[in-house]
Scaffold this motif. Structure first.
Motif, mmCIF file in Angstrom:
data_model
loop_
_atom_site.group_PDB
_atom_site.id
_atom_site.type_symbol
_atom_site.label_atom_id
_atom_site.label_comp_id
_atom_site.label_asym_id
_atom_site.label_seq_id
_atom_site.Cartn_x
_atom_site.Cartn_y
_atom_site.Cartn_z
ATOM 1 N N ARG A 25 0.762 -1.405 0.045
ATOM 2 C CA ARG A 25 0.201 -0.047 -0.110
ATOM 3 C C ARG A 25 0.991 1.545 -0.177
ATOM 4 O O ARG A 25 2.200 0.847 0.214
ATOM 5 C CB ARG A 25 -0.926 -0.091 0.782
ATOM 6 N N LEU A 26 0.215 2.088 -0.587
ATOM 7 C CA LEU A 26 1.134 3.437 -0.791
ATOM 8 C C LEU A 26 0.369 4.860 -0.298
ATOM 9 O O LEU A 26 -0.921 5.155 -0.849
ATOM 10 C CB LEU A 26 1.517 3.374 -2.319
ATOM 11 N N GLU A 27 1.001 5.549 0.605
ATOM 12 C CA GLU A 27 -0.327 7.180 1.173
ATOM 13 C C GLU A 27 -0.210 7.897 -0.627
ATOM 14 O O GLU A 27 1.301 8.769 -0.665
ATOM 15 C CB GLU A 27 0.358 7.114 2.408
ATOM 16 N N THR A 28 -0.950 8.003 -0.851
ATOM 17 C CA THR A 28 -1.089 9.731 -2.028
ATOM 18 C C THR A 28 -1.606 10.468 -1.165
ATOM 19 O O THR A 28 -1.282 11.614 -2.062
ATOM 20 C CB THR A 28 -2.342 8.637 -2.293
ATOM 21 N N GLY A 29 -1.785 10.927 -0.512
ATOM 22 C CA GLY A 29 -2.035 11.860 0.102
ATOM 23 C C GLY A 29 -3.760 12.670 -0.150
ATOM 24 O O GLY A 29 -3.605 14.393 0.012
ATOM 25 N N ALA A 30 -4.389 12.197 -0.400
ATOM 26 C CA ALA A 30 -5.470 12.324 -1.355
ATOM 27 C C ALA A 30 -6.396 11.345 -2.046
ATOM 28 O O ALA A 30 -5.524 10.302 -2.150
ATOM 29 C CB ALA A 30 -5.025 13.274 -2.710
ATOM 30 N N ARG A 31 -7.856 11.746 -1.729
ATOM 31 C CA ARG A 31 -8.465 10.523 -2.638
ATOM 32 C C ARG A 31 -7.970 10.212 -4.026
ATOM 33 O O ARG A 31 -7.397 11.670 -4.353
ATOM 34 C CB ARG A 31 -10.167 10.488 -1.964
ATOM 35 N N ALA A 32 -8.184 9.069 -4.691
ATOM 36 C CA ALA A 32 -8.096 8.766 -6.067
ATOM 37 C C ALA A 32 -9.471 8.487 -6.703
ATOM 38 O O ALA A 32 -10.035 7.890 -5.675
ATOM 39 C CB ALA A 32 -6.522 7.401 -6.249
ATOM 40 N N GLY A 33 -9.533 7.644 -7.447
ATOM 41 C CA GLY A 33 -10.130 8.062 -9.326
ATOM 42 C C GLY A 33 -9.669 6.410 -9.248
ATOM 43 O O GLY A 33 -8.749 6.063 -8.795
ATOM 44 N N ARG A 44 -5.568 9.431 -10.560
ATOM 45 C CA ARG A 44 -5.660 10.692 -9.931
ATOM 46 C C ARG A 44 -6.462 10.889 -8.549
ATOM 47 O O ARG A 44 -7.149 10.638 -8.853
ATOM 48 C CB ARG A 44 -6.616 11.136 -11.547
ATOM 49 N N THR A 45 -4.822 11.807 -8.345
ATOM 50 C CA THR A 45 -5.927 11.908 -6.909
ATOM 51 C C THR A 45 -7.009 13.861 -7.336
ATOM 52 O O THR A 45 -6.790 14.724 -8.056
ATOM 53 C CB THR A 45 -4.930 12.360 -6.367
ATOM 54 N N ASP A 86 -6.018 21.284 -7.828
ATOM 55 C CA ASP A 86 -5.609 20.230 -6.886
ATOM 56 C C ASP A 86 -4.940 18.984 -7.761
ATOM 57 O O ASP A 86 -4.896 17.851 -6.238
ATOM 58 C CB ASP A 86 -6.637 20.201 -6.028
ATOM 59 N N SER A 87 -5.036 18.260 -8.616
ATOM 60 C CA SER A 87 -5.720 16.897 -8.888
ATOM 61 C C SER A 87 -4.203 17.066 -9.678
ATOM 62 O O SER A 87 -3.406 17.646 -9.834
ATOM 63 C CB SER A 87 -6.269 16.701 -10.243
ATOM 64 N N ARG A 88 -3.164 15.313 -9.105
ATOM 65 C CA ARG A 88 -2.488 14.747 -9.916
ATOM 66 C C ARG A 88 -2.523 13.663 -10.242
ATOM 67 O O ARG A 88 -3.367 13.174 -10.151
ATOM 68 C CB ARG A 88 -1.650 14.866 -8.267
#
Length: 146
Positions: free
Chosen positions: A109-117, A129-130, A137-139
């Motif tokens: 598992r990897l922390e992304t710092g935001a919810r993702a699609g 895409r976060t 704010d998306s990445r």
């Protein structure tokens, strides 16, 4: 389903293709926020427990609706599973994770710092895409198997 803003769906069912009759019907313990993923006769269904902000990923036999295995997560509900090869990729809160399709054991598992699609997997790389829908704010993240 309830009328709360986070109602989601609480049922998974299959219909007979010829008649439209319900072949099987499963009431989830809590809520699912996205459609299941399908591969090799198995549906992978994410679930969210809003009170505890935890989730579960279920592997469900598409033929009869029986649950093959369930994998629990700590942060956030499971969103938009994607299957590639022998791996199920899921977003769980602000983390991205890979579990074994055979038994639900977590591979990484990897922390992304935001919810993702919904992740898209091409070869050995998963793209996600976060902050979907939040334009500036998306990445886009490209994650390779460790």
């Amino acid at each position: 389903m309830d009328d709360s803003p986070w109602s989601g769906s609480e049922r998974l069912f299959a219909l007979e293709s010829a008649s439209g009759a319900v072949a099987w019907d499963w009431k989830l313990p809590k809520k699912t926020l996205s459609p299941p993923a399908y591969a090799d006769g198995t549906l992978y269904v994410g679930e969210w427990y809003p009170d505890a902000d935890t989730g579960r990923l279920h592997a469900v036999d598409a033929t009869d609706g029986s649950v093959t295995w369930t994998s629990e997560t700590e942060p956030g509900g499971i969103g938009s599973p994607t299957v590639a090869g022998d791996t199920v990729y899921v977003n769980q809160g602000e983390e991205f994770a890979a579990v074994a399709a055979s038994d639900g054991s977590q591979r990484w598992r990897l922390e992304t710092g935001a919810r993702a699609g919904t992740p898209v997997v091409v070869g050995d790389t998963a793209y996600l895409r976060t902050n979907p829908g939040h334009n500036y704010d998306s990445r886009i993240l490209a994650v390779r198997e460790p």
